[in-house]
Scaffold this active site. Sequence first.
Site, mmCIF file in Angstrom:
data_model
loop_
_atom_site.group_PDB
_atom_site.id
_atom_site.type_symbol
_atom_site.label_atom_id
_atom_site.label_comp_id
_atom_site.label_asym_id
_atom_site.label_seq_id
_atom_site.Cartn_x
_atom_site.Cartn_y
_atom_site.Cartn_z
ATOM 1 N N CYS A 64 0.686 -1.274 0.089
ATOM 2 C CA CYS A 64 0.126 -0.003 0.001
ATOM 3 C C CYS A 64 0.967 1.332 0.004
ATOM 4 O O CYS A 64 1.628 1.522 1.007
ATOM 5 C CB CYS A 64 -0.906 0.027 1.052
ATOM 6 N N CYS A 67 -0.097 4.257 2.494
ATOM 7 C CA CYS A 67 -0.121 4.026 3.789
ATOM 8 C C CYS A 67 0.776 4.584 4.586
ATOM 9 O O CYS A 67 1.166 4.788 5.680
ATOM 10 C CB CYS A 67 -0.008 2.165 4.337
#
Length: 146
Positions: A64, A67
């Site tokens: 991700c 993130c």
Amino acid sequence: MIEITILAVMLLAAVAVGIALRRRDGKVRAADVVETQSARADLLASVGVTGSGPAVVHFSADWCGPCAAVRRVVADVTGQLAESAQPPLDIEVDIDAEPVLAKELNVLSLPTTFVFDSEGRERFRISGVPKVTDLRSALEPLTIAA
């Protein structure tokens, strides 16, 4: 001519849906306060939400990209509130390692961030990267001792 009209209408509809979804991204939304069930409480306790103080739980994964930005924002805000009466916990949960908890909390996309109060109840949910000011304003009232 009809084909061009249909194409224009479809394009406008797609733009409207895109704008609506984009406006939701990163917004702090109040959660429906429900009684914590024991299975949910056990899952939260296993990652560190013990109810001893407020907690920020953010779901992430190695793959991700956004993130990393959430990590910085949460670390910044929890650092700012570290000297408060009830300092918030910063808990990062890998969605690949805790899929049962992610399913229980209905995490549908990454990054997703939750704010829990000192009693372990979900107070806020944030999809996307939260703004520092929004996260701080959501957390600050929870850090004051009762």
